[in-house]
Design an enzyme around this catalytic site. Structure first.
Site, short mmCIF file in Angstrom:
data_model
loop_
_atom_site.label_atom_id
_atom_site.label_comp_id
_atom_site.label_asym_id
_atom_site.label_seq_id
_atom_site.Cartn_x
_atom_site.Cartn_y
_atom_site.Cartn_z
N THR A 86 -13.33 4.25 7.98
CA THR A 86 -14.17 4.00 6.80
C THR A 86 -14.19 2.49 6.58
O THR A 86 -13.58 1.74 7.34
CB THR A 86 -13.59 4.65 5.53
OG1 THR A 86 -12.33 4.02 5.25
CG2 THR A 86 -13.38 6.14 5.70
N TYR B 10 0.83 -1.21 0.00
CA TYR B 10 0.00 0.00 0.00
C TYR B 10 0.87 1.25 0.00
O TYR B 10 0.67 2.18 -0.81
CB TYR B 10 -0.90 -0.05 1.24
CG TYR B 10 -1.73 1.17 1.51
CD1 TYR B 10 -2.86 1.47 0.74
CD2 TYR B 10 -1.44 2.01 2.59
CE1 TYR B 10 -3.63 2.58 1.01
CE2 TYR B 10 -2.21 3.12 2.88
CZ TYR B 10 -3.31 3.41 2.08
OH TYR B 10 -4.08 4.50 2.37
N LYS C 261 1.16 4.13 -2.94
CA LYS C 261 0.87 5.54 -2.71
C LYS C 261 2.13 6.40 -2.93
O LYS C 261 2.03 7.55 -3.38
CB LYS C 261 0.32 5.75 -1.28
CG LYS C 261 -1.09 5.23 -1.07
CD LYS C 261 -2.16 6.06 -1.79
CE LYS C 261 -3.57 5.70 -1.34
NZ LYS C 261 -4.62 6.35 -2.16
#
Lengths: 417, 79
Positions: A361, A326, A330
């Protein structure tokens, strides 16, 4: 003082008194489609041994939801389960008091167990049961204030104001913006904020068309202009045809917010993470490039364009362990942003990255209550990020406020991280 | 309030020298000037003694609020 969730402790209660009427029964029948004669005709009720029309069971139960949804615990509540026993039928003319009482509290799980009851004016128990509810996103509220201190002040008479997210009128206007990952989480909040500021928005999604359509419908209900844009950035297809259809519908796309992300892979860099890295690169970098290839010509022609990539606070300081793929994905997107800002500046196009801290979230829901509490305590402003924190910054970059900001990597982290 | 929360607040009261009534169930290190790293070492030992658990270095770094300490103990099976 006692343990509380959302400011509610064991023993807290709220009630609502209502009159059962034939009009209510008619409305409920029309709503539910339950026109059973025992509810609709006095004669049918008489034949079954009841003096008057019998009210639908869930009609009385609905008033419990009024309390749970509006008062105790009110907005922020998610109902998980309930049981309800009907002790005696209710008839038109009955005055009933529905009551909700907190019987158990689990702070770690942010769960309240509620006792439910309905009593008639004569004191007879009409229905009783239990409900389990969870308070959502408790940590994203200001955590400094202790809700416990105000819980005693809340009574049945006091109804918390109903906050309808996004119930603001549309202000201003702006060019159409495509928000990838716009159907949920931070992307959805960005789309909502942009719509509020007058931008027509396209909510990009790869899966979950229904969710995207519901988000777009919510924006339209507030007076905004929103459509959905279904396209899988992980595919090898070109988005050209889909984007051309979109431009025909909304007008030339003047802004791209790239918030789409694959789900979080947690694995150490020393493990076999290359496929995972490639998956992130495909959506983050590949997605940005394939979309911009189509979108840039019209932005350049207009001498105006805005590009914002969603980053992550993991790009500042030391990244957390087991997030190598990840963070690598990014990081690559950050590099692309910097290069684009240099190359596109002369064409009047800005390019920036906005990097939020831990935001509760769907993407991050597997973080434990402890991780969330600890993270909030490490943040100088002592709370986790809310989706709106990021949405407002991104929306500013898309508008006049962002006219002379390009190549920036903006932290939305509540302080240095 | 849970018993664990009550016991944690009592430990904090002993370590910080503050009446337990003044330690809210959501109290954090921001609420007490003397809840510093030295106090955290005492707190760590007090928690291990009181609850019969052994805390890790990561746990020690997270002794930042009553809620967090309760969450750590919950992870350790203390209830």
């Amino acid at each position: 003082m006692s343990e509380s969730v959302g400011g509610w402790s064991v023993g807290a209660s709220a009630e609502h008194t209502f009159d059962m009427t034939e009009a209510l029964i008619d409305q409920y029948a029309a709503l539910s489609g339950d026109f059973n004669p025992i509810h609709m005709k006095k004669e049918a009720a008489n034949a079954s041994g009841f003096p008057r029309r019998v009210a639908h069971g869930w009609l009385s139960g609905a008033f419990l939801f009024r309390i749970v949804g509006m008062t105790l615990p009110g907005p922020g509540v998610l109902v998980q389960s309930m049981t309800l026993d009907w002790k005696q039928p209710l008839f038109p003319g009955d005055r009933v008091t529905a009551k909700v009482t907190v019987t158990k509290v689990s702070v770690a799980a942010q769960v309240l167990v509620l006792g439910l009851s309905g009593t008639t004016a004569t004191g007879a128990l009409a229905f009783s049961g239990t409900m389990t509810v969870q308070m959502s996103n408790e940590l994203a509220k200001a955590t400094v204030a202790a809700p416990a201190a105000v819980s005693e002040a809340r009574t049945a008479a006091e109804v918390k104001p109903v906050v309808v997210p996004g119930a603001r009128t549309i202000t201003g206007s702006g060019p159409p913006v495509l928000v990838t990952g716009g159907a949920r989480g931070i992307g959805r909040a960005i789309a909502e904020e942009l719509a509020r500021r007058g931008h027509p928005v396209a909510l990009g999604y790869a899966t979950g068309a229904a969710e995207a359509e519901s988000a777009a419908a919510a924006i339209r209900a507030q007076g905004g202009r929103a459509v959905t844009f279904g396209f899988d950035l992980a595919s090898d297809q070109s988005p050209r045809a889909a984007l051309e259809r979109l431009a025909a519908e909304l007008g030339p796309i003047g802004g791209l917010v790239h918030a789409a992300t694959p789900s979080l892979d947690r694995a150490a860099a020393s493990e076999s993470v290359l496929p995972s890295v490639e998956r992130y690169l495909k959506v983050y970098v590949g997605g940005a490039l394939s979309l911009l290839e189509v979108l840039l010509p019209s932005m350049k022609a207009a001498k105006h364009g805005r590009v914002v990539f969603l980053g992550t606070s993991a790009l500042f300081g030391a990244p957390p362990p087991n997030m190598a793929a990840y963070v690598t994905g990014k990081s690559a997107l950050l590099g692309l942003m910097k290069s684009l800002s240099v190359e596109l500046g002369p064409s009047g196009i800005t390019c920036n990255m906005v990097s939020p801290g831990l935001t509760v979230t769907d993407l991050t829901r597997d973080t434990s209550p402890r991780q969330q509490l600890a993270e909030a305590q490490r943040i100088p402003l002592r709370r986790l990020a809310q989706v709106q924190d990021t949405a407002r910054v991104v929306a500013s970059l898309l508008g006049e406020d962002g006219a002379f900001i390009s190549g920036a990597h903006l932290p939305v982290t509540g302080g240095p991280v | 309030m849970s018993q664990v929360n009550q016991r944690v607040r009592q430990l904090l009261s002993d370590v910080l020298g503050v009446p337990v009534e003044q330690i809210g169930e959501k109290a954090t290190r921001d609420d007490f000037q003397n809840w510093d790293s030295a106090a955290n070492v005492q707190l760590l030992m007090a928690i291990e003694g009181e609850f019969g658990v052994t805390l890790s270095v990561d746990d020690a770094a997270d002794l930042l609020s009553v809620e967090l300490i309760v969450a750590i103990l919950t992870e350790r099976g203390v209830s």
